[in-house]
Design an enzyme around this catalytic site. Sequence first.
Site, PDB file in Angstrom:
ATOM      1  N   ASP A 192      -3.330  15.065  33.859  1.00 60.68           N
ATOM      2  CA  ASP A 192      -3.340  13.712  34.420  1.00 60.68           C
ATOM      3  C   ASP A 192      -4.785  13.258  34.579  1.00 60.68           C
ATOM      4  OD1 ASP A 192      -4.340  14.825  36.805  1.00 60.68           O
ATOM      5  OD2 ASP A 192      -2.398  14.805  37.793  1.00 60.68           O
ATOM      6  N   ASP A 235       2.634  14.116  43.899  1.00 59.98           N
ATOM      7  CA  ASP A 235       1.213  14.404  43.754  1.00 59.98           C
ATOM      8  C   ASP A 235       0.393  13.312  44.430  1.00 59.98           C
ATOM      9  OD1 ASP A 235       1.742  16.648  42.242  1.00 59.98           O
ATOM     10  OD2 ASP A 235       1.584  15.584  40.326  1.00 59.98           O
ATOM     11  N   ARG A 261       3.797  14.791  33.892  1.00 59.26           N
ATOM     12  CA  ARG A 261       2.509  15.165  33.308  1.00 59.26           C
ATOM     13  C   ARG A 261       2.698  16.034  32.058  1.00 59.26           C
ATOM     14  NH1 ARG A 261      -0.345  18.157  38.041  1.00 59.26           N
ATOM     15  NH2 ARG A 261       1.824  18.604  38.520  1.00 59.26           N
ATOM     16  N   TYR A 273      11.104   7.470  37.064  1.00 52.31           N
ATOM     17  CA  TYR A 273       9.673   7.200  37.151  1.00 52.31           C
ATOM     18  C   TYR A 273       9.284   6.076  36.202  1.00 52.31           C
ATOM     19  CZ  TYR A 273       9.365  11.881  39.286  1.00 52.31           C
ATOM     20  OH  TYR A 273       9.525  12.979  40.092  1.00 52.31           O
TER      21      TYR A 273
END
Length: 299
Positions: free
Chosen positions: A82, A40, A183, A68
């Site tokens: 988000d 993203d 998310r 992550y």
Amino acid sequence: MAQPALLVVDKPSGITSHQVVARARRALGTKKVGHAGTLDPMATGVLVLGVEKGTRLLGHLLLTTKSYAATIRLGQATTTDDAEGEVTDAVGATLAGVGAGLRAGVDALTGTISQVPSTVSAIKVNGQRAYALARKGEDVELAARQVTVSRFEVLDVRQTRADSLDVVDLDVVVDCSSGTYIRALARDLGASLGVGGHLTALRRTRVGPFGLEHATWDAELPSLEPGELFDTHPYPLAQIAPLAFDTVEVDAASARDIGYGRSLPLTVPADPTALVHDGRLLALYRPSAHGSEPVAVLM
């Protein structure tokens, strides 16, 4: 002309994966650049690019596991799950309020779970991307899918303020299967605690065998004019092959046969296996009844 290679990029925030590809094309002087596994615009971190014939490797790379580092805000929900979305629910959160249920909430989202992707994901619905439909104001209903979260660890918990509201920020690390939406983890953790949640920061630290330690180009560099050069250090395919594949060195005679796309009386250990000769990655082969056969010839 650029040499066939893979380029591991540390993507900055604020640009799309496609924009990273465009910058790499200008920097390397070739249109033949593709990427594996989008990020993203808000996210940073590992993005793998293929250059020239390196693009043919992208579909064969085992990029099924990802890692992550993220920050989750509890106390506010947003339209996109988000920080780029509009706040839809802001009840706030305190350390005392979330502390008792936090461990159970994280545990419930660890392992093989059923996850509904965020409505602004790139999943196609009737031929259109979900995020495109959501931006048009249409209701988007996505089916739940099974994903695996092998690690969901909270590193830090702190009370803070956002929009004149008490909220709680969590720094977390997540190891997961491809297709997992961080998310959505933030959204579902907040929902389980009754306070709402969204992602405020996301950094991909690893995809498959490639980590930040392999990143050789920071796409933070400004957009380049044609002909302007800088040092990108793409990985030659023969150098990257052992990171991603079982690798077998072949002799000159086999190398010639590989150039013609012939099957080989050579036993290879995996599907696919990288065949190299004289410092060059020649092809990917897989086992066959009489030895091995080509999957992708790169000579």
